[in-house]
Write an enzyme that holds these catalytic residues in place. Structure first.
Site, PDB file in Angstrom:
ATOM      1  N   ASP A 290     -28.550 -16.153  10.882  1.00 54.53           N
ATOM      2  CA  ASP A 290     -29.613 -15.084  11.227  1.00 54.53           C
ATOM      3  C   ASP A 290     -29.097 -13.462  10.533  1.00 54.53           C
ATOM      4  O   ASP A 290     -28.116 -13.495   9.724  1.00 54.53           O
ATOM      5  CB  ASP A 290     -29.261 -14.466  13.423  1.00 54.53           C
ATOM      6  CG  ASP A 290     -27.879 -14.377  12.912  1.00 54.53           C
ATOM      7  OD1 ASP A 290     -27.092 -13.206  12.285  1.00 54.53           O
ATOM      8  OD2 ASP A 290     -27.740 -15.166  14.393  1.00 54.53           O
TER       9      ASP A 290
ATOM     10  N   LYS B 148     -36.828 -16.062  12.190  1.00 50.51           N
ATOM     11  CA  LYS B 148     -37.897 -16.520  13.144  1.00 50.51           C
ATOM     12  C   LYS B 148     -39.317 -15.439  12.428  1.00 50.51           C
ATOM     13  O   LYS B 148     -39.199 -14.302  12.639  1.00 50.51           O
ATOM     14  CB  LYS B 148     -38.043 -15.839  14.360  1.00 50.51           C
ATOM     15  CG  LYS B 148     -36.556 -16.647  15.154  1.00 50.51           C
ATOM     16  CD  LYS B 148     -36.955 -16.634  17.081  1.00 50.51           C
ATOM     17  CE  LYS B 148     -35.725 -17.670  17.265  1.00 50.51           C
ATOM     18  NZ  LYS B 148     -35.022 -16.711  18.112  1.00 50.51           N
TER      19      LYS B 148
ATOM     20  N   ASP C 223       3.491 -20.496  38.434  1.00 51.79           N
ATOM     21  CA  ASP C 223       2.646 -19.974  38.605  1.00 51.79           C
ATOM     22  C   ASP C 223       1.150 -19.137  38.006  1.00 51.79           C
ATOM     23  O   ASP C 223       1.048 -18.330  38.156  1.00 51.79           O
ATOM     24  CB  ASP C 223       3.170 -18.793  39.934  1.00 51.79           C
ATOM     25  CG  ASP C 223       3.290 -17.874  39.077  1.00 51.79           C
ATOM     26  OD1 ASP C 223       3.534 -18.141  38.179  1.00 51.79           O
ATOM     27  OD2 ASP C 223       3.948 -16.850  39.920  1.00 51.79           O
ATOM     28  N   GLY C 224       1.669 -19.717  35.797  1.00 51.02           N
ATOM     29  CA  GLY C 224       0.834 -19.094  35.306  1.00 51.02           C
ATOM     30  C   GLY C 224       1.346 -17.607  34.520  1.00 51.02           C
ATOM     31  O   GLY C 224       0.383 -17.216  33.689  1.00 51.02           O
ATOM     32  N   GLU C 225       2.101 -17.070  35.349  1.00 50.57           N
ATOM     33  CA  GLU C 225       2.776 -15.677  34.857  1.00 50.57           C
ATOM     34  C   GLU C 225       2.944 -16.196  33.261  1.00 50.57           C
ATOM     35  O   GLU C 225       4.183 -17.233  33.187  1.00 50.57           O
ATOM     36  CB  GLU C 225       3.355 -14.922  36.254  1.00 50.57           C
ATOM     37  CG  GLU C 225       2.801 -14.199  37.154  1.00 50.57           C
ATOM     38  CD  GLU C 225       3.222 -13.603  37.993  1.00 50.57           C
ATOM     39  OE1 GLU C 225       4.846 -13.567  37.581  1.00 50.57           O
ATOM     40  OE2 GLU C 225       2.550 -12.746  38.939  1.00 50.57           O
TER      41      GLU C 225
ATOM     42  N   GLN D  30     -18.738  -7.103  24.207  1.00 42.94           N
ATOM     43  CA  GLN D  30     -19.233  -6.443  26.150  1.00 42.94           C
ATOM     44  C   GLN D  30     -18.050  -5.091  25.002  1.00 42.94           C
ATOM     45  O   GLN D  30     -17.848  -3.913  25.772  1.00 42.94           O
ATOM     46  CB  GLN D  30     -18.373  -6.638  26.822  1.00 42.94           C
ATOM     47  CG  GLN D  30     -18.173  -5.840  27.613  1.00 42.94           C
ATOM     48  CD  GLN D  30     -19.932  -6.087  28.624  1.00 42.94           C
ATOM     49  OE1 GLN D  30     -19.821  -6.967  28.489  1.00 42.94           O
ATOM     50  NE2 GLN D  30     -20.611  -4.929  28.488  1.00 42.94           N
TER      51      GLN D  30
ATOM     52  N   ARG E 233     -43.377 -15.552  13.309  1.00 43.19           N
ATOM     53  CA  ARG E 233     -44.294 -15.915  14.881  1.00 43.19           C
ATOM     54  C   ARG E 233     -45.607 -16.493  14.279  1.00 43.19           C
ATOM     55  O   ARG E 233     -46.916 -15.213  13.653  1.00 43.19           O
ATOM     56  CB  ARG E 233     -44.780 -14.821  15.450  1.00 43.19           C
ATOM     57  CG  ARG E 233     -45.995 -15.525  17.348  1.00 43.19           C
ATOM     58  CD  ARG E 233     -45.627 -14.276  17.683  1.00 43.19           C
ATOM     59  NE  ARG E 233     -44.425 -14.282  18.521  1.00 43.19           N
ATOM     60  CZ  ARG E 233     -44.055 -14.964  19.908  1.00 43.19           C
ATOM     61  NH1 ARG E 233     -44.621 -16.112  20.331  1.00 43.19           N
ATOM     62  NH2 ARG E 233     -42.371 -15.152  19.866  1.00 43.19           N
TER      63      ARG E 233
ATOM     64  N   ASP F 274     -20.942 -17.863   9.368  1.00 45.63           N
ATOM     65  CA  ASP F 274     -20.735 -16.798  11.014  1.00 45.63           C
ATOM     66  C   ASP F 274     -19.885 -16.743  10.693  1.00 45.63           C
ATOM     67  O   ASP F 274     -19.002 -16.685  10.456  1.00 45.63           O
ATOM     68  CB  ASP F 274     -21.406 -17.679  11.857  1.00 45.63           C
ATOM     69  CG  ASP F 274     -22.600 -16.432  12.673  1.00 45.63           C
ATOM     70  OD1 ASP F 274     -22.479 -15.442  12.202  1.00 45.63           O
ATOM     71  OD2 ASP F 274     -23.142 -16.987  13.512  1.00 45.63           O
TER      72      ASP F 274
HETATM   73  C1  R5P Z   1     -23.515 -13.518  17.483  1.00 46.83           C
HETATM   74  O1  R5P Z   1     -23.638 -11.984  17.465  1.00 46.83           O
HETATM   75  C2  R5P Z   1     -22.348 -14.225  16.038  1.00 46.83           C
HETATM   76  O2  R5P Z   1     -22.386 -13.930  15.094  1.00 46.83           O
HETATM   77  C3  R5P Z   1     -22.816 -15.481  16.013  1.00 46.83           C
HETATM   78  O3  R5P Z   1     -23.446 -15.983  15.455  1.00 46.83           O
HETATM   79  C4  R5P Z   1     -22.675 -16.427  17.882  1.00 46.83           C
HETATM   80  O4  R5P Z   1     -21.265 -15.600  19.096  1.00 46.83           O
HETATM   81  C5  R5P Z   1     -22.372 -17.660  17.680  1.00 46.83           C
HETATM   82  O5  R5P Z   1     -23.009 -18.397  19.182  1.00 46.83           O
HETATM   83  P1  R5P Z   1     -22.651 -19.602  19.562  1.00 46.83           P
HETATM   84  O6  R5P Z   1     -21.182 -20.221  18.745  1.00 46.83           O
HETATM   85  O7  R5P Z   1     -22.572 -19.728  21.402  1.00 46.83           O
HETATM   86  O8  R5P Z   1     -24.754 -20.121  19.326  1.00 46.83           O
END
Ligand code: R5P
Length: 291
Positions: free
Chosen positions: A167, A190, A33-35, A94, A192, A216
């Site tokens: 980023d 980014k 059952d997954g337990e 979270q 603009r 990353d």
């Molecule tokens: C963001 O804060 C993390 O450093 C990663 O850039 C992010 O979790 C990557 O998510 P995904 O592969 O879905 O673009």
């Protein structure tokens, strides 16, 4: 004594070898059952220091539950000196409330872990350093960047590629690797250009005719990396190799990254993955030796 949970048994064995410690023999299974079921097959003396090694990636709840089962057995054995090595700590994204009355899952997890008797947590590149403050016990947040830099030194022909963060949030990772390799680093920003037009480009250096390594902490869906590869190729990068610490790799993330033109995709073994070629066992073992 090292106990490997079923998400991290190979890593636990490697750490035990490095530390010259005993790897506990265990029995794990899943009922129809997954337990989950967990049994420790070795005798553990009461005054023994025990290190549990278990990442809590997918299936997060089952892997967490297994940690609680192990802790419950250790509590029954009156073992007090318990360290949890969770190289990838699930629910870390979270770590605060984004909307009212939602669960801060990282805090709930922390509460359960320490209530069940863990005295210290060791993890790797936690999504946010602030997660350490959710615990009342010491939490050591190690960086896998020196390990990744060493891997590049030992395996790449060009050991001075541009190290690029997709980023600003990942800039420190790129900086850490670049300083070890004595090469350049940058991040994608980014800009603009007009109310309607946004362009993403390297902040300060040119990648034209350079080999580039993207770094990353997490690759999840792969969207962030695919976007970065496309920009770097447009800007004239020769090759783009991709590294991450935690290869979460949801669905066809690797396929998408390869299709975007990556030369290679690699991650560490904080999570089990087909791309987990960089081992963090020595990083963890060396840290434990010096506690
Ligand atoms: C963001 O804060 C993390 O450093 C990663 O850039 C992010 O979790 C990557 O998510 P995904 O592969 O879905 O673009």
């Amino acid at each position: 004594m090292i106990i490997g949970g079923s998400a991290s048994q190979a890593l636990a064995a490697e750490i035990a070898r490095e530390l010259n410690d005993k790897l506990c023999s265990v029995e794990t299974k899943k009922f129809p059952d997954g337990e989950r079921y967990f049994r420790i097959k070795d005798e553990i003396p009461k005054d023994e220091s025990v290190i549990i090694v278990q990442s809590t990636g997918y299936p997060q709840d089952e892997n967490l539950m297994e940690i609680f089962f192990i802790l419950d057995i250790l509590n029954d054995m009156d073992i007090e000196d318990i360290t949890l090595v969770s190289p990838y700590l699930g629910y870390s994204r979270q770590e605060r409330r984004f909307k009212e009355v939602e669960c801060i899952s990282a805090k709930a997890t922390a509460k359960l872990i320490q209530t069940m008797g863990v005295k210290r947590v060791i993890s790797i590149n936690l999504h946010e350093e602030s997660i350490c403050q959710l615990y009342d016990i010491p939490v050591d947040n190690l960086s896998a960047m020196p390990t990744i830099a060493e891997y590049i030194l030992n395996n790449f022909n060009d050991t001075k590629p541009v190290i690029l963060a997709p980023d600003k949030g990942a800039e420190n990772f790129a900086k850490e690797i670049a300083e070890i390799l004595e090469t350049d680093y940058d991040y994608l920003e980014k800009v603009r250009l007009s109310p309607e037009k946004v362009e993403t480009k390297t902040k300060s250096i040119s990648v034209k005719n350079r080999n580039v390594v993207i770094i990353d902490d997490i690759i999840s869906t792969g969207g962030t990396i695919v976007n970065a590869i496309e920009i770097l190729k447009d800007q004239g990068a020769i090759t783009v190799d991709v590294f991450c610490v935690h290869p979460v790799l949801v669905n066809d993330a690797i396929l998408k990254i390869n299709a975007a033109g990556a030369n290679s995709v690699q991650g560490t073994n904080t999570l089990k993955s087909e791309v987990a070629n960089v081992s963090v066992a020595t990083l963890i073992a060396d840290y434990i030796k010096n506690i």
